[in-house]
Design an enzyme around this catalytic site. Structure first.
Site: not given
Ligand code: GAL
Length: 723
Positions: A382, A443
């Protein structure tokens, strides 16, 4: 000949930066993997593990050098290591997730005692990835992975990658790319050969200049008919070796490999030519109480949980290279891996970037023979675009490993696509139309809907349905190779994230790896031949949901039919809701159970059928009374080596073994025998379940565990420690 000795015992430890004049008796004797401080599972400050500590070890050589190099190899320590060997101090190694080593040859006493004195800086150093800004996870401190003492011939094979080709043709072959190192002052004439899967490799002769390396590729044919390709169902592995002869010096580099073809294409991910829809979750490597210092058994158990309890086919090692034991187990059981370099939303200065680039090299060189790994993550998770930086990480990855594609996880649209696979964190609660293909969602969910095991039922069900929704949409879009959700397990984090108690409740399982309802969304997608799953996503308590409207009740199951009974009355026979969910095994939606009207309101019984045969059943007692206290170690035997550990699950259930999420009771635990408990002896079971961990000491024998709560019979369990 090369030799390797485990070097994990008899370390001395001080939680302070002390010098050589401090006597040994001011230290504690510890075994690796080691956490620099044992912590509660939540409600602690990360400052508690951020300090410089000292490790010391006295040793005599376990065998004579006989002219070989002596290498001290660390698999991982958080996060900057300064080693002194008999008064010689090596330059600091910076990095917490990749292996590093020190050549002790010129500093050891061949006879008599040697002293290693090591300062470990476990502060969040801004000059070392992932730090510099905020990070949503904790790395913890300590020499948290194993150490070995290695004897290497002065000319040796440093590393080798097995690169299969043409596996889907009738002339499969292999090239083994090897690096030969000459540590001597004279040129070395070497003859190299080897074998893969029982087939010989070509031999080659090379000359390696003094104090340098040379690279060779040895080729071999594989026998198509005899070959079992590595796959999710048949994770066949083979031995591979590169042999070196140089005068009367011999060396052999060995590896366990799997032969498979894994490719992300515009219309899907293909394993050995077959499209596989990727269904996964992210995994952090940390555990309650002892941070990242989990020994092999717990690492392997996590892989088993992901494959068998959660039915996944891929895991992302967010956000760093993880334990060799975890990856070995992924190879053994057939679980795909997306591995990435350390980092989180921040790119540092040039020096920091050099470390990140070095991390790419270290990760790939450590892990390039794992058949489970199908994608390298070569961006900082990210982070913003940085063309020069990411052109370089991609270049290095492709040069080192031409057999795998690169990805790099971004979180905004329009990001520059320098990788082979467009890996996107998609928090839209759906699936965005891919901007580029191949496209992989890395994610979703996570912070969009944090959920605790003891949240009210409506929230826990919605949490599950959100996971099901994204998976269903991913399955519906042929341009999406798959989706890897956030995340498998709740994890410890900094105060800027999480619920305030230093836990991010984003897992489909809690921090002890115990399931929430959402876990069953994934679990139920596996083939019933692997495991039959049936989980009612309800606690069957009318008064716990608004207006008593407990229906519909979702059942996550890979059965083909379920029957629902209230009391002994059959209320309905249900099929998977394939009209609304595009999943291998859509949820069942139970309606018209009339629970509210039934007199007396009875127990719920859901029976799952496959091909007309009952194969699974769950019952939930209407009276919801705590009836049983369970104390369940994952293993009944541990090695009496001071290292081995297992989880011990504690739960309070109704008479049918269904967990009671509001059965909050204080459990009193005790351990008798040669083992140590990680976790409190007085432990409130928030959510009706929790776990502690037991670590074997070094004396074989029985260990008895006892758990007590008020008003229920005591629970006991025995673990045998074997020598
Ligand atoms: C994302 C990040 C993860 C975690 C997640 C929580 O932005 O890559 O490490 O923090 O959010 O939803």
């Amino acid at each position: 000949m090369r030799m390797q000795h485990a070097f994990n015992h008899d370390w001395l430890y001080s939680p302070a930066q002390v010098d050589l004049t401090v006597p040994d008796d001011a230290f504690e004797r510890v075994v690796l993997p080691h956490t620099n401080v044992v912590l509660p599972y939540h409600n602690f400050d990360d400052a508690e593990y951020q300090f410089i500590s000292t490790y010391r070890k006295r040793f005599t050589l376990p065998e004579p050098l006989h002219g070989r190099r002596l290498i001290l190899h660390f698999e991982g320590a958080q996060m900057a290591t300064t080693l002194t060997c008999n008064g010689h101090t090596f330059p600091e190694y910076r990095g917490g997730f990749t292996p590093f080593e020190f050549d002790l040859t010129d500093h050891v006493h061949e006879h008599g005692e040697n002293v290693l004195h090591l300062h470990l800086d476990s502060r969040e150093r801004k000059d070392i990835p992932p730090f510099g800004f905020t990070v949503d996870y904790l790395v913890f401190g300590g020499i948290y992975r194993e150490v070995t003492l290695r004897y290497l011939p002065v000319v040796h094979v440093r590393n080798a990658q097995v690169r299969p080709r043409g596996l889907l043709t009738d002339a499969p072959a292999v090239g083994v790319f090897a690096e030969v190192v000459n540590t001597t002052d004279a040129p070395a004439e070497c003859e190299l050969g080897g074998h893969v899967a029982g087939q010989p490799l070509s031999t080659q002769t090379i000359t390696v200049a003094p104090h340098s390396s040379a690279f060779v590729t040895l080729d071999g044919d594989l026998r198509a008919g005899d070959l079992t390709l590595w796959s999710l169902d048949t994770p066949q592995r083979y031995d591979a070796a590169v042999t070196l002869h140089c005068g009367d010096l011999h060396d052999t580099f060995s590896a366990r490999v799997g032969l498979r073809e894994a490719v992300f294409k515009d219309d899907g991910f293909y394993l050995n030519g077959q499209r596989v829809q990727l269904r996964g979750l992210n995994r952090h490597q940390t555990f309650p109480f002892f941070g990242a210092a989990a020994p092999a058994r717990l690492q392997r158990k996590d892989a088993d949980i992901l494959k068998y309890e959660l039915g996944l086919n891929i895991v992302r090692t967010s956000h760093y290279p993880q334990s060799r034991h975890f990856l070995d187990r992924c190879d053994e059981i057939g679980l795909l891996v997306f591995e990435e370099i350390p980092g989180w939303q921040f790119i540092g200065d040039e020096d920091w970037k050099c470390l990140a680039i070095e991390n790419v090299r270290e990760m790939i060189e450590r892990d390039w023979n794992h058949p489970s790994i199908v994608l390298w993550g070569v961006r900082i998770n990210e982070s913003w675009d940085d063309r020069a930086f990411y052109a370089e990480t991609n270049r290095i990855a492709r040069e080192l490993d031409p057999t795998r594609q690169t990805g790099g996880v971004r979180f905004f649209l329009g990001s520059e696509f320098l990788e082979d696979v467009y890996t996107l964190n998609d928090f839209s609660n759906g699936i965005l139309e891919p901007e580029h293909t191949p496209h992989l969602v890395t994610e979703y969910n996570g912070h969009m809907f944090p959920t605790k095991s003891w949240d009210n039922e409506e929230r826990r069900v919605e949490h599950a349905l959100r996971h099901a929704t994204v998976q269903s949409l991913a399955h519906s879009n042929p341009r999406v190779t798959g989706a890897i959700g956030w995340c498998a397990f709740d994890y410890n984090t900094h105060y800027e994230f999480g619920a305030g108690d230093r836990i991010c409740y984003h897992g489909v399982m809690d921090i002890f790896r115990l399931p929430k309802f959402a876990a069953a969304v994934y679990a139920s997608q596996q083939a019933p031949a692997q495991r039959v799953v049936l989980q009612v996503a309800s606690n069957w308590q009318l008064g716990d949901v608004k207006e008593g409207l407990i229906e519909p009740i979702y059942v996550f199951s890979n059965c083909d039919t379920v029957e629902a009974y209230v009391g002994d009355q059959l209320k309905g026979t249900f099929q998977p809701d394939a009209a609304n969910w595009n999943l291998p095994h859509p949820p069942f939606v139970l309606k018209d159970l009339d629970a509210l009207l039934a007199k007396p309101y009875g127990d719920l019984r859901v029976v799952g059928y496959l091909n007309g045969q009952p194969v699974a059943e769950q019952r939930i007692a209407a009276d919801a009374l705590p009836r049983k206290l369970h104390l369940i170690p994952d293993d009944d035997t541990l090695h009496a080596d001071g290292i081995d550990m297992t989880r011990v699950v504690i739960k309070i259930t109704d008479q049918y073994d269904s967990v009671l999420p509001y059965a909050v009771s204080v459990v009193q635990l005790s351990v008798e025998g040669e083992a140590d408990l990680y976790g409190p002896t007085l432990f409130p079971l928030v959510g009706g379940q929790a776990a502690v961990y037991v670590r074997a000491r070094q004396t074989p024998g029985p260990v008895t565990l006892r758990a007590r709560v008020e008003r229920l019979p005591e629970a006991t369990a025995t673990i045998t420690l074997v020598g």
